[in-house]
Scaffold this motif. Structure first.
Motif: not given
Length: 398
Positions: A13-26
């Motif tokens: 969950f931690a690795f998945g979040t850091t991969e995809f969260v960048i799109a939310g704060v780009l």
């Protein structure tokens, strides 16, 4: 559900979040680092390159290490990397840090899949793979929106500080719940054996199926937001909720695929590929109509991950005697497929085809995959071969 599997889920969950969260704060990251949003988008593609190229190399180099020790080391690098991202002075530093974390990400998922299937009996391997994959889908449903909300409230750097805390939680879970390995180091098969298992038809055909699945999924999904807005006519404020529904469907699909993989792996996979091809045709037909389109997006997300689980379970089962290199190719294959899909979709759009046409290319990819899977099953039945049963040699004791 065992505590060791829960610990691995938290880390996934931690690795998945850091991969995809960048799109939310780009946009905030771009503004904070003084670059345009398109340039900031390289943080996404750079991460995919890091997984695809660096993950297998790091996996092979570290294959003599204890699995538990290696996982803790990888999460430690992850956690320090999040702190470094929060403090990144410029875009170049941020890009290098993200790619470093991505290399660790690729190795982490390869090793974690091997460890997870070794913690359960063979008839529960599909469930173990599904649980780890659900870390990725749940990160999209829960982690990414929370990370974006933190970034909107406190600034994008706060998002990465929060990710570092999540890394500490994952580390603690593994320390407390994941059992120690049997020996001082996991035995590494000879390089020839690591490479040789990739020649088994069940392995190379499964890697091909993974590639086709990613093309079928991400040719349309890469452009799903403008498709929902311009073709379906949904308000831009509604689009995130439709994507959230797709994420919920993905989470359901992960566990559905795990159950089917433990029941009838290949027949289930083939049927679901055909159903997904049909679903993509329906996606094309329903795209101008809001409610049918929303319902189809949910089914589409469910089937995508329901197919992915048995593909990965099959690779892990047929490389059990030399899993290191093969397991690292799973996240690499996914990211290479995503990159190819984005290029194919862009080529179609630049050639004059509209967003609505993209699912049709996905239909072709899934039908090709179904035919290859059927032929692979026929070959397997004719040969009478069975998966190796030596995976326990490199896994944690229970």
């Amino acid at each position: 559900m065992s505590l060791p599997l829960i610990a691995l889920f938290i880390a996934a969950f931690a690795f998945g979040t850091t991969e995809f969260v960048i799109a939310g704060v780009l946009p905030q990251v771009a503004d904070g680092l003084g670059v345009t949003i398109p340039v900031a988008g390289y943080l996404v593609s750079g991460y995919a390159i890091g997984i695809a190229l660096g993950g297998p190399l790091l996996t092979f180099v570290t294959n003599n290490m204890q699995r538990r020790t290696l996982l803790l080391g990888l999460i430690a690098v992850f956690t320090v990397g999040q702190v470094a991202c929060a403090l990144a002075p410029d875009f170049a530093a941020m890009l290098v840090l993200r790619m470093m974390i991505a290399v660790v990400h690729g190795t982490f998922f390869g090793i974690t899949m091997v460890v997870a299937v070794g913690l359960v009996p063979p008839e529960r391997r599909g469930f173990a793979v599904a649980l780890i994959l659900s870390g990725l889908t749940v990160s999209n449903v829960v982690g990414v929106p929370l990370g974006a909300a933190i970034g909107n409230m406190f600034g994008w750097r706060a998002t990465f500080w929060a990710m570092s805390v999540l890394g500490l939680v994952a580390s603690l879970a593994i320390v407390l719940w994941l059992p120690r390995t049997k020996g001082a180091a996991a035995p590494r098969p000879p390089l020839a054996q690591e490479v040789g298992v990739l020649g088994r038809q069940q392995v190379w055909t499964s890697l091909f199926l993974m590639l086709m699945l990613m093309i079928g999924q991400y040719v349309p999904f890469t452009y799903i937001a403008p498709m929902l807005h311009e073709v379906t006519g949904l308000d831009t404020n509604v689009v995130p909720w439709v994507l959230l529904l797709n994420g919920v469907g993905s989470t359901v699909g992960v566990f559905l695929g795990g159950r089917l993989a433990d029941w009838k792996l290949m027949p289930s996979m083939i049927v679901m590929m055909v159903l997904q091809a049909v679903t993509l045709v329906v996606l094309y037909l329903a795209s101008p109509y809001p409610w049918p389109m929303v319902a189809t997006v949910f089914v589409w997300g469910t089937l995508n991950f329901a197919i992915g689980t048995p593909i990965q379970t099959r690779i892990l089962s047929w490389t059990a005697d030399a899993p290191g290199l093969a397991s690292s190719l799973i996240p690499s294959g996914f990211n290479i497929g995503i990159a190819i899909a984005a290029v194919l979709g862009s080529t179609m759009l630049n050639s004059g085809y509209g967003y609505r046409s993209l699912p049709l290319l996905g239909t072709v990819a899934l039908l090709v995959a179904a035919l290859v899977a059927l032929q692979s099953l026929v070959w397997e039945k004719r040969s009478g071969s069975r998966p190796p049963a030596a995976i326990e040699a490199a896994l944690p004791a229970q």
